[in-house]
Design an enzyme around this catalytic site. Structure first.
Site, PDB file in Angstrom:
ATOM      1  CG  ASP A   9      -5.892  -2.879   3.410  1.00 28.82           C
ATOM      2  OD1 ASP A   9      -4.912  -2.720   4.162  1.00 28.82           O
ATOM      3  OD2 ASP A   9      -6.366  -1.964   2.710  1.00 28.82           O
ATOM      4  N   GLY A  10      -4.878  -4.584   6.353  1.00 28.64           N
ATOM      5  CA  GLY A  10      -4.872  -4.007   7.696  1.00 28.64           C
ATOM      6  C   GLY A  10      -3.997  -4.779   8.654  1.00 28.64           C
ATOM      7  CG  MET A  16     -11.454  -2.949   5.094  1.00 30.31           C
ATOM      8  SD  MET A  16      -9.885  -2.485   4.317  1.00 30.31           S
ATOM      9  CE  MET A  16      -9.188  -1.400   5.568  1.00 30.31           C
ATOM     10  CG  MET A  48     -11.440   3.429   2.265  1.00 31.40           C
ATOM     11  SD  MET A  48      -9.961   3.352   3.294  1.00 31.40           S
ATOM     12  CE  MET A  48      -8.687   3.399   2.019  1.00 31.40           C
ATOM     13  CB  SER A  82       3.620   0.599   8.277  1.00 35.70           C
ATOM     14  OG  SER A  82       2.712  -0.299   8.891  1.00 35.70           O
ATOM     15  CG  ASP A 138      -5.099   2.340   1.001  1.00 38.55           C
ATOM     16  OD1 ASP A 138      -6.084   1.589   0.942  1.00 38.55           O
ATOM     17  OD2 ASP A 138      -3.976   1.952   1.368  1.00 38.55           O
ATOM     18  CG  HIS A 171      -9.588   0.297  -0.372  1.00 43.05           C
ATOM     19  ND1 HIS A 171      -9.031   0.112   0.873  1.00 43.05           N
ATOM     20  CD2 HIS A 171     -10.939   0.373  -0.176  1.00 43.05           C
ATOM     21  CE1 HIS A 171      -9.999   0.092   1.780  1.00 43.05           C
ATOM     22  NE2 HIS A 171     -11.154   0.256   1.169  1.00 43.05           N
ATOM     23  CG  HIS A 217      -3.991  -1.640  -1.684  1.00 45.77           C
ATOM     24  ND1 HIS A 217      -5.068  -2.366  -2.133  1.00 45.77           N
ATOM     25  CD2 HIS A 217      -4.445  -0.889  -0.649  1.00 45.77           C
ATOM     26  CE1 HIS A 217      -6.126  -2.087  -1.393  1.00 45.77           C
ATOM     27  NE2 HIS A 217      -5.774  -1.180  -0.497  1.00 45.77           N
ATOM     28  CG  MET A 257      -8.360   7.062   2.988  1.00 46.89           C
ATOM     29  SD  MET A 257      -7.514   6.985   4.581  1.00 46.89           S
ATOM     30  CE  MET A 257      -6.624   5.438   4.395  1.00 46.89           C
ATOM     31  CB  SER A 271      -0.907   0.024   1.239  1.00 47.60           C
ATOM     32  OG  SER A 271      -1.490   1.303   1.394  1.00 47.60           O
TER      33      SER A 271
END
Length: 221
Positions: free
Chosen positions: A176-177, A138, A69, A199, A36, A67, A34, A38, A9
């Protein structure tokens, strides 16, 4: 034999060197990028839009997995398709008409998927499996990187795997997560085949060492 895919990600990448970062992580063995998105509305954070997707597209040949959000979701789908997305997933809560949103993604030439938060039931899948190419579970609540894996997600992954198997369709099952070297095998055993890690990869100096260690764990499944 299951094909496992690692999807770093870029939320955790160095944005001052984003082109270099995505090139380096693909060279290190990433299968998917990936992405993200938001909106500070559906989730309490604001990240990146189609222009950034368009900017990194020439740097990598692997699929870009976007993805979303964001709420509402339909307005932004064509923009990401034009920007070079290969897969676009969204949350069922963000669409007034889930079937229509999935079809919109496909009409724009991308693979389509639904994303399930820890508290979102899987029943949204029941009438749209024919339009689904990916299910994303998630294992944290969306909005921020660096959160810890929620173990209850393993049960939901297993349930999603059963739904996929019963459908007889070729559907990716992504998680994911909080995915790290020490829990990726548990997610794979539950049924996941695609693993988002932010991370855990970008927070380390040697991306290849992390991805190789993840693949070593996956080889035990």
């Amino acid at each position: 034999m299951t094909t496992f895919r690692i999807a770093p990600s870029i939320l955790s990448a160095d944005f001052a060197r984003l082109g270099e970062e995505v090139r380096n992580v693909v060279t290190a063995g990433a299968d998917i990028i990936h992405f993200d998105v938001m909106d500070n509305h559906y989730v309490p954070n604001l990240t990146i839009g189609p222009l950034v997707c368009q900017a990194i597209r020439p740097h990598v040949q692997v699929p870009i997995d976007v993805h979303l959000m964001v709420k509402p979701v339909d307005r932004i789908i064509p923009d990401f398709a034009k920007a070079g997305a290969d897969i676009i997933t969204f949350h069922p809560e963000a669409s007034e008409h889930i079937d229509r949103s999935l079809q919109l993604i496909r009409d724009n030439g991308c693979k389509a998927g639904l994303v399930f938060n820890p508290g979102t039931p899987l029943h949204y899948l029941d009438h749209v499996m024919d339009k689904i190419d990916m299910i994303l579970i998630m294992s944290v609540n969306p909005g921020f990187g660096g959160q810890s894996f929620i173990p209850e997600a393993l049960k939901k992954i297993a349930l999603a795997r059963r739904k996929i198997d019963e459908s007889g369709r070729d559907i990716l099952l992504e998680v994911d997560g909080g995915i790290k070297i020490d829990n990726i095998a548990a997610a794979a055993k539950a049924g996941a085949d695609t693993f988002v890690a932010g991370s855990a990869i970008f927070g380390q100096p040697d991306y290849k060492a992390v991805i190789d260690a993840m693949r070593t764990q996956l080889a035990t499944v």
